[in-house]
Design an enzyme around this catalytic site. Structure first.
Site, PDB file in Angstrom:
ATOM      1  N   LYS A 165      82.673 -24.687  14.741  1.00  0.00           N
ATOM      2  CA  LYS A 165      82.995 -25.588  16.082  1.00  0.00           C
ATOM      3  C   LYS A 165      82.355 -26.960  15.966  1.00  0.00           C
ATOM      4  O   LYS A 165      81.405 -27.273  15.606  1.00  0.00           O
ATOM      5  CB  LYS A 165      82.223 -24.765  17.279  1.00  0.00           C
ATOM      6  N   LEU A 179      83.697 -15.606  12.862  1.00  0.00           N
ATOM      7  CA  LEU A 179      84.877 -15.964  13.128  1.00  0.00           C
ATOM      8  C   LEU A 179      85.521 -14.464  13.827  1.00  0.00           C
ATOM      9  O   LEU A 179      85.419 -13.654  13.305  1.00  0.00           O
ATOM     10  CB  LEU A 179      85.673 -16.117  11.741  1.00  0.00           C
ATOM     11  N   ALA A 180      85.751 -14.811  15.129  1.00  0.00           N
ATOM     12  CA  ALA A 180      86.670 -13.814  15.835  1.00  0.00           C
ATOM     13  C   ALA A 180      88.144 -13.976  15.584  1.00  0.00           C
ATOM     14  O   ALA A 180      88.837 -14.255  16.199  1.00  0.00           O
ATOM     15  CB  ALA A 180      86.039 -13.723  17.231  1.00  0.00           C
ATOM     16  N   ASP A 197      79.349 -16.857  33.151  1.00  0.00           N
ATOM     17  CA  ASP A 197      80.701 -17.256  33.148  1.00  0.00           C
ATOM     18  C   ASP A 197      81.697 -16.002  32.314  1.00  0.00           C
ATOM     19  O   ASP A 197      82.224 -16.419  31.482  1.00  0.00           O
ATOM     20  CB  ASP A 197      80.824 -18.623  32.405  1.00  0.00           C
ATOM     21  N   GLU A 236      88.460 -14.323  28.914  1.00  0.00           N
ATOM     22  CA  GLU A 236      88.664 -15.513  27.841  1.00  0.00           C
ATOM     23  C   GLU A 236      87.565 -15.572  26.864  1.00  0.00           C
ATOM     24  O   GLU A 236      87.538 -15.998  25.887  1.00  0.00           O
ATOM     25  CB  GLU A 236      89.002 -16.948  28.498  1.00  0.00           C
ATOM     26  N   ASP A 282      80.731 -18.469  24.206  1.00  0.00           N
ATOM     27  CA  ASP A 282      80.411 -19.566  25.373  1.00  0.00           C
ATOM     28  C   ASP A 282      79.407 -19.314  25.858  1.00  0.00           C
ATOM     29  O   ASP A 282      79.307 -18.887  27.248  1.00  0.00           O
ATOM     30  CB  ASP A 282      81.912 -19.585  26.366  1.00  0.00           C
TER      31      ASP A 282
END
Ligand SMILES: O=C(O)[C@@H]1CCC(=O)N(CCc2ccc(Cl)cc2)[C@H]1c1ccccc1Cl
Length: 328
Positions: free
Chosen positions: A63, A114-115, A158, A162, A176
């Site tokens: 990222k 890495l998903a 959160d 997603e 996240d």
């Protein structure tokens, strides 16, 4: 070696279109305010690259965050929270692992798991709904991971489909953590010989109640009522979101969804939601015990694991060894 760049994938954990909000810009309290708010919301865009280690051939996601952009969007603290949280969470099969960070004059780099399966939300949209077996498998892994996070004093704040990614064997990888809350671990009481070092300790009246996190609000459909009423998240807030996710996997939609976020918030604090016809009764019972306005009355993790909906699930390491049920 550089893999194919997935450009434009925003770093969702930082900001979506209408949220999350910070203390400076909490949720507006009138539908009027919503109108001119939209454009104001910032987004931190991250470039995510796929990379392969030349010696081990292991694949990673990198990222890449642009420093100027982070500074412009006033998100430096989120970057540090994400790094510190991922480092604290270390290694658990359900958490995206942070292997290395590095930087150059322009960017910050996070080398992560890495998903390869992408977002759980993507699969749900393609399937419309999951059957009970699939819902049980994915929600059990999510719950196991929430239990681990909470044991490390981390509230995600959160959680949503997603942010639930899947690896190449369709196992859950939660991501996240830029908006997570790290609860300060209770400090040890002063040992004899310790000077008056101003340390506070559990039960110390001066210690502020850090089990409540404030200043940040998640994504509208999954926000807990306590966050909207007294602006404080707690571990049970993640279990509210968990209840919303279970509901959504089985029904194809989140329980609280309205034309705009202000009305969604009204439904949440009013507990206005309905189960679709045919919603499995055992799952309905579980969701009803999670979507409880008072966080203290919400099922805790131990009770959830013992709920009939999870009959047949072997918790612990075994949960991560079983084969993912074929999505049907
Ligand atoms: O905390 C760390 O590991 C280092 C410490 C040294 C350092 O300079 N950084 C970068 C700090 C930083 C954060 C945001 C911006 Cl916009 C610029 C610099 C930190 C960093 C390096 C690489 C990737 C992420 C981070 Cl936070």
């Amino acid at each position: 070696s550089r893999g194919m760049a997935q450009s434009g994938s925003e770093d969702r954990g930082l900001v979506g279109a209408g949220g999350p909000y910070t203390s400076e810009n909490g949720p507006p309290n009138s539908s009027e305010e919503w109108k001119d708010r939209g454009a104001a919301e910032s987004r931190i865009l991250a470039l995510v690259l796929a990379a392969t280690d030349r010696t081990t051939l292991k694949e990673y996601a990198i990222k890449v965050l642009d420093k100027r952009h982070i500074i412009k969007e006033k998100k430096v603290k989120y970057v540090n929270i994400e790094k510190n949280t991922l480092n604290r969470l270390g290694e658990h099969p359900g958490v995206v692992r942070l292997y290395y960070t590095f930087q150059d004059e322009r960017s910050l780099y996070f080398v992560l798991d890495l998903a390869a399966g992408g977002e759980l939300l993507g699969f749900l949209k393609r399937m419309t709904t999951f059957d009970e077996e699939c819902t049980r498998y994915y929600s059990a892994q999510i719950l196991d991971t929430i239990e681990y996070m909470h044991s490390k004093g981390v509230i995600h704040r959160d959680l949503k489909p997603e942010n639930v990614l899947l690896d190449d064997q369709m196992r859950v990888k939660i991501t996240d953590f830029g908006t997570a809350k790290i609860l300060d671990l209770p400090k040890k009481p002063p040992q004899n010989g310790d000077g008056p070092n101003g340390m506070s300790y559990p039960g110390d009246p001066t210690e502020e109640d850090d089990s409540k996190a404030n200043s940040f609000v998640g994504t509208a459909e999954y926000v807990s009522p306590e966050l909207l009423t007294d602006k404080a998240a707690c571990k049970a807030s993640d279990l509210w979101a968990f209840g919303c996710i279970v509901f959504q996997l089985l029904s194809g939609r989140p329980p609280f969804k309205a034309a705009n976020e202000y009305q969604t918030f009204q439904k949440i604090v009013g507990l206005e939601y309905e189960f679709p016809k045919g919603f499995p009764p055992v799952a309905k019972d579980l969701v009803e015990r999670l979507l409880v306005l008072d966080p203290a009355k919400r099922l805790n993790i131990e009770h959830i694991k013992n709920h009939e909906f999870f009959d047949g699930i072997e918790w612990g390491r075994k949960l991560w060894k079983i084969k993912a049920p074929r999505l049907k």
